[in-house]
Each structure stands twice: as C-alpha cells, then as structure tokens.
Design a protein around this motif. Structure first.
Motif, PDB file in Angstrom:
ATOM      1  N   PRO A  33       0.846  -1.198   0.000  1.00  0.00           N
ATOM      2  CA  PRO A  33       0.000   0.000   0.000  1.00  0.00           C
ATOM      3  C   PRO A  33       0.882   1.248   0.000  1.00  0.00           C
ATOM      4  CG  PRO A  33      -0.017  -1.032   2.154  1.00  0.00           C
ATOM      5  CD  PRO A  33       0.724  -1.953   1.233  1.00  0.00           C
ATOM      6  N   PRO A  34       0.422   2.306  -0.631  1.00  0.00           N
ATOM      7  CA  PRO A  34       1.242   3.516  -0.673  1.00  0.00           C
ATOM      8  C   PRO A  34       1.422   4.077   0.728  1.00  0.00           C
ATOM      9  CG  PRO A  34      -0.944   3.945  -1.565  1.00  0.00           C
ATOM     10  CD  PRO A  34      -0.844   2.473  -1.314  1.00  0.00           C
ATOM     11  N   LYS A  35       2.637   4.541   0.983  1.00  0.00           N
ATOM     12  CA  LYS A  35       2.931   5.092   2.296  1.00  0.00           C
ATOM     13  C   LYS A  35       2.433   6.534   2.354  1.00  0.00           C
ATOM     14  CE  LYS A  35       7.037   2.318   2.985  1.00  0.00           C
ATOM     15  NZ  LYS A  35       8.475   2.308   3.205  1.00  0.00           N
ATOM     16  N   PRO A  36       1.845   6.907   3.469  1.00  0.00           N
ATOM     17  CA  PRO A  36       1.399   8.296   3.580  1.00  0.00           C
ATOM     18  C   PRO A  36       2.629   9.212   3.683  1.00  0.00           C
ATOM     19  CG  PRO A  36       1.077   7.150   5.659  1.00  0.00           C
ATOM     20  CD  PRO A  36       1.528   6.135   4.652  1.00  0.00           C
ATOM     21  N   PRO A  37       2.521  10.397   3.132  1.00  0.00           N
ATOM     22  CA  PRO A  37       3.674  11.293   3.213  1.00  0.00           C
ATOM     23  C   PRO A  37       3.965  11.628   4.668  1.00  0.00           C
ATOM     24  CG  PRO A  37       1.757  12.433   2.288  1.00  0.00           C
ATOM     25  CD  PRO A  37       1.402  10.986   2.439  1.00  0.00           C
ATOM     26  N   THR A  38       5.229  11.504   5.047  1.00  0.00           N
ATOM     27  CA  THR A  38       5.602  11.739   6.442  1.00  0.00           C
ATOM     28  C   THR A  38       5.936  13.198   6.699  1.00  0.00           C
ATOM     29  OG1 THR A  38       7.875  11.155   5.902  1.00  0.00           O
ATOM     30  CG2 THR A  38       6.476   9.410   6.742  1.00  0.00           C
ATOM     31  N   GLU A  39       6.376  13.904   5.682  1.00  0.00           N
ATOM     32  CA  GLU A  39       6.760  15.296   5.862  1.00  0.00           C
ATOM     33  C   GLU A  39       6.150  16.148   4.762  1.00  0.00           C
ATOM     34  OE1 GLU A  39      10.941  15.819   6.048  1.00  0.00           O
ATOM     35  OE2 GLU A  39      11.236  14.170   7.426  1.00  0.00           O
ATOM     36  N   GLU A  40       6.163  17.421   5.006  1.00  0.00           N
ATOM     37  CA  GLU A  40       5.731  18.364   3.989  1.00  0.00           C
ATOM     38  C   GLU A  40       6.797  18.427   2.901  1.00  0.00           C
ATOM     39  OE1 GLU A  40       2.949  20.447   3.876  1.00  0.00           O
ATOM     40  OE2 GLU A  40       2.168  19.224   5.519  1.00  0.00           O
ATOM     41  N   ARG A  41       6.410  18.941   1.756  1.00  0.00           N
ATOM     42  CA  ARG A  41       7.375  19.100   0.673  1.00  0.00           C
ATOM     43  C   ARG A  41       8.409  20.130   1.059  1.00  0.00           C
ATOM     44  NH1 ARG A  41       4.947  19.225  -5.199  1.00  0.00           N
ATOM     45  NH2 ARG A  41       7.164  19.173  -5.537  1.00  0.00           N
ATOM     46  N   THR A  42       9.621  19.926   0.536  1.00  0.00           N
ATOM     47  CA  THR A  42      10.711  20.848   0.815  1.00  0.00           C
ATOM     48  C   THR A  42      10.545  22.094  -0.046  1.00  0.00           C
ATOM     49  OG1 THR A  42      12.144  18.975   1.226  1.00  0.00           O
ATOM     50  CG2 THR A  42      13.212  21.067   0.833  1.00  0.00           C
ATOM     51  N   GLY A  43      10.752  23.234   0.565  1.00  0.00           N
ATOM     52  CA  GLY A  43      10.648  24.490  -0.165  1.00  0.00           C
ATOM     53  C   GLY A  43      11.893  24.734  -1.010  1.00  0.00           C
ATOM     54  N   PRO A  44      11.828  25.690  -1.914  1.00  0.00           N
ATOM     55  CA  PRO A  44      12.966  25.960  -2.794  1.00  0.00           C
ATOM     56  C   PRO A  44      14.231  26.381  -2.043  1.00  0.00           C
ATOM     57  CG  PRO A  44      11.018  27.172  -3.536  1.00  0.00           C
ATOM     58  CD  PRO A  44      10.675  26.512  -2.252  1.00  0.00           C
ATOM     59  N   VAL A  45      14.093  27.167  -1.007  1.00  0.00           N
ATOM     60  CA  VAL A  45      15.272  27.630  -0.261  1.00  0.00           C
ATOM     61  C   VAL A  45      15.948  26.452   0.432  1.00  0.00           C
ATOM     62  CG1 VAL A  45      16.046  29.124   1.616  1.00  0.00           C
ATOM     63  CG2 VAL A  45      14.282  29.926   0.037  1.00  0.00           C
ATOM     64  N   GLN A  46      15.144  25.602   1.074  1.00  0.00           N
ATOM     65  CA  GLN A  46      15.701  24.416   1.741  1.00  0.00           C
ATOM     66  C   GLN A  46      16.347  23.484   0.727  1.00  0.00           C
ATOM     67  OE1 GLN A  46      16.044  23.857   4.928  1.00  0.00           O
ATOM     68  NE2 GLN A  46      16.937  21.835   4.644  1.00  0.00           N
ATOM     69  N   PHE A  47      15.738  23.344  -0.447  1.00  0.00           N
ATOM     70  CA  PHE A  47      16.295  22.499  -1.501  1.00  0.00           C
ATOM     71  C   PHE A  47      17.672  23.008  -1.914  1.00  0.00           C
ATOM     72  CE2 PHE A  47      16.888  21.735  -6.073  1.00  0.00           C
ATOM     73  CZ  PHE A  47      16.889  20.354  -6.071  1.00  0.00           C
ATOM     74  N   VAL A  48      17.804  24.308  -2.138  1.00  0.00           N
ATOM     75  CA  VAL A  48      19.094  24.891  -2.554  1.00  0.00           C
ATOM     76  C   VAL A  48      20.138  24.689  -1.454  1.00  0.00           C
ATOM     77  CG1 VAL A  48      20.274  27.050  -3.125  1.00  0.00           C
ATOM     78  CG2 VAL A  48      18.060  26.519  -4.156  1.00  0.00           C
ATOM     79  N   ARG A  49      19.735  24.835  -0.203  1.00  0.00           N
ATOM     80  CA  ARG A  49      20.683  24.609   0.906  1.00  0.00           C
ATOM     81  C   ARG A  49      21.192  23.167   0.906  1.00  0.00           C
ATOM     82  NH1 ARG A  49      17.033  27.322   5.316  1.00  0.00           N
ATOM     83  NH2 ARG A  49      17.448  29.506   4.866  1.00  0.00           N
ATOM     84  N   GLU A  50      20.270  22.222   0.719  1.00  0.00           N
ATOM     85  CA  GLU A  50      20.669  20.816   0.724  1.00  0.00           C
ATOM     86  C   GLU A  50      21.549  20.475  -0.467  1.00  0.00           C
ATOM     87  OE1 GLU A  50      17.193  18.384   1.088  1.00  0.00           O
ATOM     88  OE2 GLU A  50      16.644  19.262   3.019  1.00  0.00           O
ATOM     89  N   VAL A  51      21.256  21.054  -1.627  1.00  0.00           N
ATOM     90  CA  VAL A  51      22.083  20.820  -2.804  1.00  0.00           C
ATOM     91  C   VAL A  51      23.488  21.353  -2.571  1.00  0.00           C
ATOM     92  CG1 VAL A  51      22.425  21.500  -5.218  1.00  0.00           C
ATOM     93  CG2 VAL A  51      20.188  20.714  -4.455  1.00  0.00           C
TER      94      VAL A  51
END
Length: 101
Positions: A33-51
C-alpha cells in the motif's frame, strides 16, 4: 497428481504443500500500500541549501586531472572517428566495385 518423496519435501519447504500432503493456501501479496507522506514538501530555499551541502561533499578533480582526462577523451574520439571513416571508405569502395557493371 502423483509426486515422489523428493518433490513433496521440496514443496513443503517452499510452503506450497501442507504437512498432510494437501496443497497449502497461500496469500498472494499485491503491491504494498502507498505510504502516507511523512513530511511536507521541501521548499525551494531548503532544496538549494541541501544541494549546496551535498556539492561540498563531492571530491572534485584537480585542474591537471581534468586536463589529462580531456586529452584522453579527445584522443579516443579522434582515433575512433578515424577508424569508422576508414571502414566507411573501405567498405564503400568495395561495394561500389562489387556492383559496378
């Protein structure tokens, strides 16, 4: 269906045959069964920081290594191009002579 002892033992080990010799009912598994999303989507600023943090971990080649690898690639491309051109010219010439009247 007639089975010998070896076949019965193998099927019992696989769980396809019960201890009494009757076929065991197996529950087939479907897709999980599909797993429910555990977290909210990452925002663009957080994405750039992680990259950026991941790019800091990369072992980048030095300038001399990059130059050496580039030279190797260029030499390989030139050699393979010459090889293909030689084959094309040679086989083309042979075919033209073959179909000449």
């Amino acid at each position: 269906m007639a089975m010998n002892r070896q076949q019965k033992r193998m099927l019992q080990k696989q769980g396809q045959l019960g201890a009494d010799g009757e076929t065991a009912t197996r529950h087939r598994k479907g897709p999980p069964p599909p797993k429910p999303p555990t977290e909210e989507r990452t925002g663009p600023v957080q994405f750039v920081r992680e990259v950026r943090s991941e790019l800091r971990k990369v072992a980048w080649p030095t300038r001399p290594e990059t130059v050496n690898y580039s030279i190797i690639v260029l030499v390989a491309v030139v050699l393979l191009t010459a090889y293909v051109a030689f084959l094309d010219y040679g086989l083309g010439d042979i075919l033209l002579k073959l179909f000449e009247r």
